[in-house]
Design a protein around this motif. Structure first.
Motif, PDB file in Angstrom:
ATOM      1  N   ILE A 109       0.820  -1.215   0.000  1.00  0.00           N
ATOM      2  CA  ILE A 109       0.000   0.000   0.000  1.00  0.00           C
ATOM      3  C   ILE A 109       0.856   1.269   0.000  1.00  0.00           C
ATOM      4  O   ILE A 109       0.524   2.255  -0.659  1.00  0.00           O
ATOM      5  CB  ILE A 109      -0.955  -0.015   1.220  1.00  0.00           C
ATOM      6  CG1 ILE A 109      -1.973  -1.154   1.060  1.00  0.00           C
ATOM      7  CG2 ILE A 109      -1.672   1.324   1.371  1.00  0.00           C
ATOM      8  CD1 ILE A 109      -2.823  -1.399   2.282  1.00  0.00           C
ATOM      9  N   ILE A 127      -1.759   6.790   6.280  1.00  0.00           N
ATOM     10  CA  ILE A 127      -2.757   6.535   5.231  1.00  0.00           C
ATOM     11  C   ILE A 127      -3.065   5.038   5.175  1.00  0.00           C
ATOM     12  O   ILE A 127      -4.224   4.611   5.103  1.00  0.00           O
ATOM     13  CB  ILE A 127      -2.251   7.051   3.867  1.00  0.00           C
ATOM     14  CG1 ILE A 127      -2.174   8.579   3.878  1.00  0.00           C
ATOM     15  CG2 ILE A 127      -3.153   6.561   2.727  1.00  0.00           C
ATOM     16  CD1 ILE A 127      -1.455   9.168   2.672  1.00  0.00           C
ATOM     17  N   CYS A 128      -2.012   4.230   5.214  1.00  0.00           N
ATOM     18  CA  CYS A 128      -2.158   2.774   5.157  1.00  0.00           C
ATOM     19  C   CYS A 128      -3.009   2.267   6.321  1.00  0.00           C
ATOM     20  O   CYS A 128      -3.940   1.482   6.127  1.00  0.00           O
ATOM     21  CB  CYS A 128      -0.777   2.121   5.171  1.00  0.00           C
ATOM     22  SG  CYS A 128      -0.803   0.324   5.283  1.00  0.00           S
ATOM     23  N   LEU A 131      -6.689   3.082   5.946  1.00  0.00           N
ATOM     24  CA  LEU A 131      -7.346   2.292   4.906  1.00  0.00           C
ATOM     25  C   LEU A 131      -7.533   0.844   5.342  1.00  0.00           C
ATOM     26  O   LEU A 131      -8.565   0.229   5.059  1.00  0.00           O
ATOM     27  CB  LEU A 131      -6.539   2.363   3.597  1.00  0.00           C
ATOM     28  CG  LEU A 131      -6.665   3.685   2.842  1.00  0.00           C
ATOM     29  CD1 LEU A 131      -5.628   3.771   1.730  1.00  0.00           C
ATOM     30  CD2 LEU A 131      -8.069   3.831   2.263  1.00  0.00           C
ATOM     31  N   LYS A 134     -10.455   0.696   7.492  1.00  0.00           N
ATOM     32  CA  LYS A 134     -11.665   0.816   6.657  1.00  0.00           C
ATOM     33  C   LYS A 134     -12.012  -0.516   6.003  1.00  0.00           C
ATOM     34  O   LYS A 134     -13.187  -0.857   5.831  1.00  0.00           O
ATOM     35  CB  LYS A 134     -11.411   1.886   5.586  1.00  0.00           C
ATOM     36  CG  LYS A 134     -12.590   2.258   4.709  1.00  0.00           C
ATOM     37  CD  LYS A 134     -12.126   3.254   3.646  1.00  0.00           C
ATOM     38  CE  LYS A 134     -13.262   3.721   2.774  1.00  0.00           C
ATOM     39  NZ  LYS A 134     -14.092   4.749   3.420  1.00  0.00           N
ATOM     40  N   MET A 135     -10.982  -1.285   5.655  1.00  0.00           N
ATOM     41  CA  MET A 135     -11.178  -2.573   4.984  1.00  0.00           C
ATOM     42  C   MET A 135     -11.379  -3.730   5.956  1.00  0.00           C
ATOM     43  O   MET A 135     -11.552  -4.873   5.541  1.00  0.00           O
ATOM     44  CB  MET A 135      -9.970  -2.893   4.078  1.00  0.00           C
ATOM     45  CG  MET A 135      -9.725  -1.908   2.972  1.00  0.00           C
ATOM     46  SD  MET A 135     -11.038  -1.879   1.753  1.00  0.00           S
ATOM     47  CE  MET A 135     -11.084  -0.126   1.388  1.00  0.00           C
ATOM     48  N   ALA A 159      -7.578  -1.077  -1.066  1.00  0.00           N
ATOM     49  CA  ALA A 159      -6.886  -0.101  -0.212  1.00  0.00           C
ATOM     50  C   ALA A 159      -5.732   0.544  -0.971  1.00  0.00           C
ATOM     51  O   ALA A 159      -5.521   1.761  -0.893  1.00  0.00           O
ATOM     52  CB  ALA A 159      -6.382  -0.783   1.059  1.00  0.00           C
ATOM     53  N   LEU A 162      -7.020   3.084  -3.373  1.00  0.00           N
ATOM     54  CA  LEU A 162      -7.533   4.287  -2.696  1.00  0.00           C
ATOM     55  C   LEU A 162      -6.420   5.149  -2.104  1.00  0.00           C
ATOM     56  O   LEU A 162      -6.621   6.345  -1.876  1.00  0.00           O
ATOM     57  CB  LEU A 162      -8.483   3.873  -1.567  1.00  0.00           C
ATOM     58  CG  LEU A 162      -9.857   3.341  -1.961  1.00  0.00           C
ATOM     59  CD1 LEU A 162     -10.532   2.711  -0.750  1.00  0.00           C
ATOM     60  CD2 LEU A 162     -10.715   4.464  -2.532  1.00  0.00           C
ATOM     61  N   ALA A 163      -5.261   4.545  -1.857  1.00  0.00           N
ATOM     62  CA  ALA A 163      -4.194   5.216  -1.105  1.00  0.00           C
ATOM     63  C   ALA A 163      -3.747   6.530  -1.742  1.00  0.00           C
ATOM     64  O   ALA A 163      -3.421   7.489  -1.045  1.00  0.00           O
ATOM     65  CB  ALA A 163      -3.005   4.278  -0.940  1.00  0.00           C
ATOM     66  N   ASN A 165      -5.514   8.626  -3.301  1.00  0.00           N
ATOM     67  CA  ASN A 165      -6.631   9.567  -3.369  1.00  0.00           C
ATOM     68  C   ASN A 165      -7.005   9.894  -4.827  1.00  0.00           C
ATOM     69  O   ASN A 165      -7.019  11.048  -5.241  1.00  0.00           O
ATOM     70  CB  ASN A 165      -6.284  10.857  -2.615  1.00  0.00           C
ATOM     71  CG  ASN A 165      -7.505  11.727  -2.375  1.00  0.00           C
ATOM     72  OD1 ASN A 165      -8.625  11.232  -2.276  1.00  0.00           O
ATOM     73  ND2 ASN A 165      -7.297  13.031  -2.304  1.00  0.00           N
TER      74      ASN A 165
END
Length: 250
Positions: A109, A127-128, A131, A134-135, A159, A162-163, A165
């Motif tokens: 990621i 950020i990782c 995410l 979130k997952m 993820a 999405l990392a 953005n």
């Protein structure tokens, strides 16, 4: 506002014409599902949009930047700097995960965040971690892909997409390599992204999912868009005989 614009897209492999003048617009916050039989051109369209294939003719714009434009001699692509900028504007989730097997989940990621976006390791890790939470994978940061189920690997892939953005995420049949019992977790994540108004293009064979999650469905066959419209309307009341025939199999 258009995030993706594809105009008059043509693509051939030798004498096989795979895309025959496709026009597709995807607006900010819109979820578009692309359905159709195998060999109809769905994955090729996605590969052209994400620079994995080059088009023969047509125009592609992503996030306001022109990837390819038409000329008398066919499609002309942008310079390398613009290409790198455009690649930073989209995420791509493959059907077979495409994680680096020798990297941990965290490194899968954070790698592009650190080496492409030049973020600090601390910021990339933040950020990782967000995410992975979130997952539902907070405890898997130090695991390797081989130690994860297929569904977990696909959630790591999401993820990773999405990392950075991105403006838009492309999904190429994200559940086709999964056992049915693992599919639900991945579809749940995509459903939540749709609720957050993430702009997405999803090639899928999951008709009920496409109906319930997408704003619009595009039905492709034979390298052309046969029919498109609001998701529930197209699934419940298709106008084209070819679309009716296809959906009757589900």
């Amino acid at each position: 506002m258009s995030v993706l614009s594809m105009k008059n897209i043509h693509k051939s492999f030798g004498e096989l014409n795979v895309l025959k003048g496709i026009n597709l617009e995807v607006n900010k916050g819109e979820v578009v599902a692309v359905i159709g039989p195998s060999g109809g051109g769905k994955s090729t369209l996605l590969r052209c949009a994400t620079t994995l294939e080059t088009i023969d003719k047509g125009e592609i714009t992503i996030g306001g930047d022109t990837l390819a434009k038409d000329s008398d001699k066919g499609a002309v692509y942008c310079d390398r700097k613009t290409l790198q900028e455009i690649r930073g504007k989209f995420g791509l989730v493959f059907q077979n995960f495409n994680l680096f097997p020798h990297f941990s989940v965290r490194r899968n990621i954070t790698e592009s965040l650190i080496h492409v976006q030049k973020k600090s390791r601390e910021e990339a890790n933040q950020i990782c971690d967000a995410l992975l939470e979130k997952m539902g994978l907070s405890d898997k940061a130090d695991s390797y892909p081989c130690n994860l189920s297929g569904g977990q690997q696909q959630r790591v892939s999401i993820a990773r997409a999405l990392a950075t953005n991105p403006d838009i995420i492309f999904f190429d049949e994200p559940t086709s390599a999964l056992d049915p019992e693992l599919t639900a977790g991945v579809l749940k994540v995509i459903r939540e992204l749709a609720e957050e108004h993430m702009t997405m293009v999803i090639v899928t064979h999951e008709m009920s999912f496409a109906r319930d999650v997408a704003d619009r469905i595009v039905f492709m066959d034979g390298g052309v868009i046969v029919e498109q419209g609001p998701a529930k309307e197209l699934i419940n009341n298709p106008k084209s005989e070819r679309t009716k025939e296809f959906l009757a199999g589900y």
